[in-house]
Design a protein around this motif. Structure first.
Motif, PDB file in Angstrom:
ATOM      1  N   ALA A 201       1.275  -1.216   0.537  1.00  0.00           N
ATOM      2  CA  ALA A 201      -0.179   0.225  -0.011  1.00  0.00           C
ATOM      3  C   ALA A 201       1.175   1.466  -0.414  1.00  0.00           C
ATOM      4  O   ALA A 201       1.729   1.332   0.525  1.00  0.00           O
ATOM      5  N   GLY A 202       0.750   1.886  -0.731  1.00  0.00           N
ATOM      6  CA  GLY A 202       1.224   3.710  -0.773  1.00  0.00           C
ATOM      7  C   GLY A 202       0.630   4.458  -0.573  1.00  0.00           C
ATOM      8  O   GLY A 202      -0.764   4.607  -0.139  1.00  0.00           O
ATOM      9  N   LYS A 203       0.722   5.208  -0.681  1.00  0.00           N
ATOM     10  CA  LYS A 203       0.508   6.948  -0.697  1.00  0.00           C
ATOM     11  C   LYS A 203      -0.702   7.539  -2.238  1.00  0.00           C
ATOM     12  O   LYS A 203      -0.810   7.187  -3.082  1.00  0.00           O
ATOM     13  N   GLY A 204      -1.915   7.348  -1.060  1.00  0.00           N
ATOM     14  CA  GLY A 204      -3.253   7.534  -2.412  1.00  0.00           C
ATOM     15  C   GLY A 204      -3.963   6.414  -2.720  1.00  0.00           C
ATOM     16  O   GLY A 204      -5.011   6.839  -3.101  1.00  0.00           O
ATOM     17  N   PHE A 205      -3.532   5.462  -2.397  1.00  0.00           N
ATOM     18  CA  PHE A 205      -4.166   3.864  -2.363  1.00  0.00           C
ATOM     19  C   PHE A 205      -4.043   2.859  -1.630  1.00  0.00           C
ATOM     20  O   PHE A 205      -3.175   2.836  -0.519  1.00  0.00           O
ATOM     21  N   THR A 206      -4.863   2.144  -1.512  1.00  0.00           N
ATOM     22  CA  THR A 206      -4.446   1.095  -0.214  1.00  0.00           C
ATOM     23  C   THR A 206      -4.714  -0.591  -1.012  1.00  0.00           C
ATOM     24  O   THR A 206      -5.092  -0.209  -2.506  1.00  0.00           O
ATOM     25  N   LEU A 207      -4.359  -0.913  -0.504  1.00  0.00           N
ATOM     26  CA  LEU A 207      -4.460  -2.923  -0.991  1.00  0.00           C
ATOM     27  C   LEU A 207      -6.023  -3.904  -1.491  1.00  0.00           C
ATOM     28  O   LEU A 207      -5.835  -3.615   0.218  1.00  0.00           O
ATOM     29  N   SER A 208      -6.661  -4.153  -1.860  1.00  0.00           N
ATOM     30  CA  SER A 208      -7.563  -5.528  -1.538  1.00  0.00           C
ATOM     31  C   SER A 208      -7.337  -6.414  -1.968  1.00  0.00           C
ATOM     32  O   SER A 208      -7.408  -6.513  -3.440  1.00  0.00           O
ATOM     33  N   ASN A 209      -8.019  -7.597  -1.022  1.00  0.00           N
ATOM     34  CA  ASN A 209      -8.385  -8.663  -2.220  1.00  0.00           C
ATOM     35  C   ASN A 209     -10.144  -9.174  -2.168  1.00  0.00           C
ATOM     36  O   ASN A 209     -10.425  -9.541  -1.858  1.00  0.00           O
ATOM     37  N   VAL A 210      -9.546  -9.011  -3.688  1.00  0.00           N
ATOM     38  CA  VAL A 210     -11.325  -9.433  -4.271  1.00  0.00           C
ATOM     39  C   VAL A 210     -11.145 -11.061  -4.635  1.00  0.00           C
ATOM     40  O   VAL A 210     -10.125 -11.523  -5.517  1.00  0.00           O
ATOM     41  N   PRO A 211     -12.266 -11.868  -3.452  1.00  0.00           N
ATOM     42  CA  PRO A 211     -12.208 -12.864  -4.183  1.00  0.00           C
ATOM     43  C   PRO A 211     -12.886 -13.239  -5.190  1.00  0.00           C
ATOM     44  O   PRO A 211     -13.790 -12.806  -6.060  1.00  0.00           O
ATOM     45  N   ALA A 212     -12.612 -14.408  -5.299  1.00  0.00           N
ATOM     46  CA  ALA A 212     -13.223 -15.112  -6.226  1.00  0.00           C
ATOM     47  C   ALA A 212     -14.549 -15.538  -6.318  1.00  0.00           C
ATOM     48  O   ALA A 212     -15.323 -15.270  -5.331  1.00  0.00           O
ATOM     49  N   VAL A 213     -14.958 -15.703  -7.545  1.00  0.00           N
ATOM     50  CA  VAL A 213     -16.262 -15.754  -7.606  1.00  0.00           C
ATOM     51  C   VAL A 213     -16.152 -17.051  -8.807  1.00  0.00           C
ATOM     52  O   VAL A 213     -16.221 -17.259  -9.446  1.00  0.00           O
ATOM     53  N   ALA A 214     -17.493 -17.997  -8.234  1.00  0.00           N
ATOM     54  CA  ALA A 214     -17.420 -19.602  -8.587  1.00  0.00           C
ATOM     55  C   ALA A 214     -18.331 -19.363  -9.095  1.00  0.00           C
ATOM     56  O   ALA A 214     -17.908 -20.178 -10.972  1.00  0.00           O
ATOM     57  N   LEU A 215     -19.837 -18.600  -9.732  1.00  0.00           N
ATOM     58  CA  LEU A 215     -20.210 -18.401 -10.980  1.00  0.00           C
ATOM     59  C   LEU A 215     -20.749 -16.653 -10.938  1.00  0.00           C
ATOM     60  O   LEU A 215     -21.065 -16.514 -10.282  1.00  0.00           O
ATOM     61  N   ALA A 216     -20.758 -16.254 -12.543  1.00  0.00           N
ATOM     62  CA  ALA A 216     -21.033 -14.881 -12.623  1.00  0.00           C
ATOM     63  C   ALA A 216     -22.178 -15.237 -13.754  1.00  0.00           C
ATOM     64  O   ALA A 216     -21.211 -15.304 -14.979  1.00  0.00           O
ATOM     65  N   ALA A 217     -22.685 -14.383 -13.689  1.00  0.00           N
ATOM     66  CA  ALA A 217     -23.361 -13.656 -15.357  1.00  0.00           C
ATOM     67  C   ALA A 217     -22.701 -12.464 -15.147  1.00  0.00           C
ATOM     68  O   ALA A 217     -22.902 -11.522 -15.215  1.00  0.00           O
ATOM     69  N   THR A 218     -22.160 -12.526 -17.034  1.00  0.00           N
ATOM     70  CA  THR A 218     -21.454 -11.142 -16.979  1.00  0.00           C
ATOM     71  C   THR A 218     -22.428 -10.689 -18.645  1.00  0.00           C
ATOM     72  O   THR A 218     -22.572 -11.695 -19.624  1.00  0.00           O
ATOM     73  N   THR A 219     -22.034  -9.564 -18.932  1.00  0.00           N
ATOM     74  CA  THR A 219     -22.699  -9.150 -20.521  1.00  0.00           C
ATOM     75  C   THR A 219     -21.135  -8.004 -20.849  1.00  0.00           C
ATOM     76  O   THR A 219     -21.066  -7.416 -19.997  1.00  0.00           O
ATOM     77  N   VAL A 220     -21.538  -7.725 -21.837  1.00  0.00           N
ATOM     78  CA  VAL A 220     -20.336  -6.427 -22.448  1.00  0.00           C
ATOM     79  C   VAL A 220     -21.242  -5.256 -23.076  1.00  0.00           C
ATOM     80  O   VAL A 220     -22.092  -5.300 -23.937  1.00  0.00           O
ATOM     81  N   HIS A 221     -20.141  -4.195 -22.261  1.00  0.00           N
ATOM     82  CA  HIS A 221     -21.503  -2.943 -22.559  1.00  0.00           C
ATOM     83  C   HIS A 221     -20.830  -1.904 -24.035  1.00  0.00           C
ATOM     84  O   HIS A 221     -19.043  -1.797 -22.931  1.00  0.00           O
ATOM     85  N   TYR A 222     -21.065  -1.480 -24.535  1.00  0.00           N
ATOM     86  CA  TYR A 222     -20.604  -0.524 -25.349  1.00  0.00           C
ATOM     87  C   TYR A 222     -20.646   1.080 -25.350  1.00  0.00           C
ATOM     88  O   TYR A 222     -22.060   0.863 -25.807  1.00  0.00           O
ATOM     89  N   GLY A 223     -19.984   1.745 -25.313  1.00  0.00           N
ATOM     90  CA  GLY A 223     -19.845   3.198 -25.038  1.00  0.00           C
ATOM     91  C   GLY A 223     -19.967   3.709 -24.152  1.00  0.00           C
ATOM     92  O   GLY A 223     -19.762   3.394 -22.626  1.00  0.00           O
ATOM     93  N   SER A 224     -20.783   4.943 -23.486  1.00  0.00           N
ATOM     94  CA  SER A 224     -21.265   5.485 -23.163  1.00  0.00           C
ATOM     95  C   SER A 224     -21.428   5.061 -21.404  1.00  0.00           C
ATOM     96  O   SER A 224     -22.366   4.340 -20.986  1.00  0.00           O
TER      97      SER A 224
END
Length: 276
Positions: A201-224
């Motif tokens: 960790a340093g100035k202006g930021f912290t560290l975090s462990n983002v856990p694994a996910v067994a299953l996620a529904a995902t899609t892609v958004h294009y644009g704004s």
């Protein structure tokens, strides 16, 4: 010289408006009769009135207009102000376009018509990641609340990482969580870059462990980002229609973002799910 009525008629403004501009020092008359109090204006003041009306039309407040027309702002600062105003207006146009799209979607639904462009969804696991992150509080959820807060976090975060000798990858992550304390209306937003295990960790930021996910529904958004809410709604509708349940805080993976203009952005929406 023009009396106030003539000046108002030619300048296409009301006499009341000219009196107000005089009262606040924005456009004083060239001469005021000491006995009658009648105001008179010079022909060259039409240019000043035109500038006032032009900047008002762009949405500037009168105190801002005064600084501009009275020459207290140089061209470089004015350029920055106009650029910021352009960004604000473009963002509002995106938000309004998104609202129109939502209205059209609901109208089609009421008519029994299918959605115009169903999303493509992929089910997959998400790996655990170590991220360097910065956070801030947004007044609520939705692009109109989230985007102005989280967007400015990424640039300083990237600079802080560079100062600490960390070179993050090209992709970045955004995460959001509701705030339960206080009035319960706000949201904490996180801007993050995946980093290696050796980073501290340093100035202006912290560290975090983002856990694994067994299953996620995902899609892609294009644009704004202004229209990303529609993609999230479509993804949640897909999850519900296919018998899955939400199972954790969502993520947004920015595959292509800054310095590209937002119309070129590519964002993967990731929602952890379970099968009941």
């Amino acid at each position: 010289m023009f009396n106030i009525g003539e000046f108002a008629s030619i300048g296409r403004v009301s006499v009341r408006m000219l009196r107000h501009y005089d009262e606040i020092g924005l456009l004083p008359p060239a001469m005021v009769d000491s006995h009658s109090g009648y105001r008179s204006y010079e022909g060259k003041q039409f240019a000043v009135l035109g500038a006032i009306l032009a900047f008002k039309d762009l949405g500037f407040r009168l105190d801002e207009v005064a600084l501009i027309v009275q020459g207290e702002i140089d061209d470089d600062v004015l350029r920055e102000i106009l650029t910021a105003r352009r960004t604000e207006l473009a963002r509002q146009l995106d938000l309004d376009a998104a609202r129109l799209l939502r209205i059209d979607t609901r109208l089609r639904h009421l008519k029994g018509e299918p959605p115009m462009s169903p999303i493509t969804t992929e089910l997959k696991p998400l790996p655990a990641e170590i991220v360097a992150q910065a956070s801030a509080i947004a007044p609520g959820f939705g692009p109109e609340n989230i985007t102005p807060v989280i967007g400015p976090l990424f640039g300083p975060l990237a600079r802080d990482l560079a100062t600490a000798g960390v070179r993050p990858g090209s992709q970045s992550i955004a995460m959001y969580e509701a705030i339960e304390s206080g009035d319960g209306e706000g949201a904490r937003v996180y801007a993050a870059f995946p980093v290696g295990a050796e980073v501290s960790a340093g100035k202006g930021f912290t560290l975090s462990n983002v856990p694994a996910v067994a299953l996620a529904a995902t899609t892609v958004h294009y644009g704004s980002m202004a229209t990303i809410g529609e993609s999230w709604q479509a993804l949640h509708a897909w999850i519900d229609d296919h018998g899955y349940e939400l199972a954790g805080v969502c993520r947004e993976l920015y595959i292509l973002s800054e310095p590209e203009p937002q119309e070129n952005w590519v964002t993967e929406l990731q929602q952890p799910v379970t099968r009941p």
